[in-house]
Design a protein around this motif. Structure first.
Motif, PDB file in Angstrom:
ATOM      1  N   ALA A 216     -20.893  11.120  23.594  1.00 20.41           N
ATOM      2  CA  ALA A 216     -19.503  10.799  23.224  1.00 20.41           C
ATOM      3  C   ALA A 216     -18.928   9.751  24.156  1.00 20.41           C
ATOM      4  O   ALA A 216     -17.909   9.149  23.866  1.00 20.41           O
ATOM      5  CB  ALA A 216     -18.644  12.063  23.286  1.00 20.41           C
TER       6      ALA A 216
ATOM      7  N   VAL B  59     -23.726   6.125  20.283  1.00 23.32           N
ATOM      8  CA  VAL B  59     -22.433   6.616  20.766  1.00 23.32           C
ATOM      9  C   VAL B  59     -21.643   7.194  19.596  1.00 23.32           C
ATOM     10  O   VAL B  59     -21.537   6.560  18.543  1.00 23.32           O
ATOM     11  CB  VAL B  59     -21.636   5.473  21.446  1.00 23.32           C
ATOM     12  N   LYS B  60     -21.107   8.402  19.789  1.00 24.28           N
ATOM     13  CA  LYS B  60     -20.250   9.011  18.769  1.00 24.28           C
ATOM     14  C   LYS B  60     -18.908   8.281  18.747  1.00 24.28           C
ATOM     15  O   LYS B  60     -18.423   7.898  19.824  1.00 24.28           O
ATOM     16  CB  LYS B  60     -19.981  10.487  19.104  1.00 24.28           C
ATOM     17  N   PRO B  61     -18.248   8.122  17.630  1.00 21.44           N
ATOM     18  CA  PRO B  61     -18.685   8.544  16.302  1.00 21.44           C
ATOM     19  C   PRO B  61     -19.681   7.543  15.712  1.00 21.44           C
ATOM     20  O   PRO B  61     -19.667   6.361  16.079  1.00 21.44           O
ATOM     21  CB  PRO B  61     -17.390   8.528  15.500  1.00 21.44           C
ATOM     22  N   PHE B  62     -20.519   8.024  14.804  1.00 24.64           N
ATOM     23  CA  PHE B  62     -21.487   7.132  14.163  1.00 24.64           C
ATOM     24  C   PHE B  62     -21.714   7.580  12.727  1.00 24.64           C
ATOM     25  O   PHE B  62     -21.504   8.744  12.390  1.00 24.64           O
ATOM     26  CB  PHE B  62     -22.809   7.111  14.941  1.00 24.64           C
TER      27      PHE B  62
END
Lengths: 131, 169
Positions: A94, A114-117
């Motif tokens: 994150a 890397v979130k968001p994805f």
């Protein structure tokens, strides 16, 4: 999909909702053989047992921040195990800081997300790992 | 600049990050409504995800410590619709499957905001997210912090983001 659909995948994340999201995305991409673990500490014996049983995991998708054994420490365990030096390992985090990428690359990560994805971004990362 | 004026610049990365997270993972756009300073501790939603943050602000040659908290609250109906969109199944109750979903959302928002905060001089350490659920539940803000409430409109219903912030020398 160029990769075989039944490639043996392990999804590691302490948040059950994130495991579900990642599994859904992997299914959307076309993968069918997906297991899950709720921490690096749960994943590591699964990885060891799979080797003993002669059916090792072929791809690990792991969160970075987990309470017992982090994704980074899981990656280090994997890379220091004979036969797993090149096991494809996708790290998910994150925290979008450049420093994390450097640390993960030094530890031998195959790729980093890397979130968001979206499922599309996940697919692109997987394609780069297996090309 | 005072802590109060830092508070305004501190809040912006969280708004940008929330929009990014909801667009990518929930497939909805957030429309920002007018922010208001909050003077009570009652949540505007039924389900709240909470994440603490602390660290150091270095700006114009001076340093100070800060503490902050991010809260994202949802009415039940909004929470169920957000969970359904993210997980691809229909949810109509606060079942175990979706109890950590809010925590994952604040985790992603905070993680994204951290990158922008760093460029603004904030170093930061994230805590572990927690959840509170129930009608009219209270939120325990750190003492001495200002709280801003930023309402969002979405296709799944209203979503309320709260940011509290304070500085110490």
């Amino acid at each position: 999909m160029a990769l075989k659909a039944d490639i043996k995948i392990l999804v590691v994340d302490d948040m059950s909702t994130m495991r579900k999201i990642i599994k859904n995305m992997l299914s959307q991409i076309g993968f069918t053989n997906i297991s899950e673990a709720d921490d690096g500490a749960t994943a590591w014996p699964m990885i060891e047992n799979a080797i003993k049983e002669g059916r090792p995991y072929e791809f690990i998708v792991s969160d970075w921040n987990m309470p017992q054994l982090s994704g980074l420490d899981l990656l280090k365990n994997v890379r220091s195990t004979p036969g797993l030096e090149k096991l494809p390992f996708l790290m998910i985090t994150a925290e979008a800081e450049q420093g994390n990428v450097v640390i993960a690359v030094k530890a031998g990560v195959s790729n980093f997300i890397v979130k968001p994805f979206s499922a599309q971004v996940l697919k692109e990362k997987i394609d780069k790992i297996f090309k | 600049m005072s802590g109060e004026s830092h508070f305004i610049e501190f809040s912006k990365p969280f708004i940008d990050a929330a929009k990014n997270v909801f667009e990518t993972m929930v497939f909805t756009t957030l429309e920002t409504q007018k922010p208001i300073m909050k003077n009570d501790s009652v949540s505007r939603g039924d389900v709240s995800a909470i994440l603490g943050l602390s660290g150091e602000l270095e700006k114009n040659g001076s340093k100070c410590q800060y503490k902050a908290m991010l809260v994202v609250s949802f009415p039940y109906d909004t929470y169920f619709k957000v969970a359904s969109a993210m997980l691809g199944e229909a949810y109509t109750a606060y079942v175990p499957d979706i109890k950590d979903l809010g925590g994952e959302i604040v985790n992603m928002i905070m993680g994204n905001a951290k990158r922008d905060l760093k460029t603004m001089g904030y170093s930061s350490n994230m805590a572990i997210p927690s959840m509170i659920e129930g009608k009219d539940h209270s939120i325990n803000y750190p003492t001495g912090t200002h709280v801003v409430l930023i309402p969002f409109k979405s296709t799944h219903g209203p979503i309320y983001m709260e940011i509290c912030y304070s500085e110490t020398e």
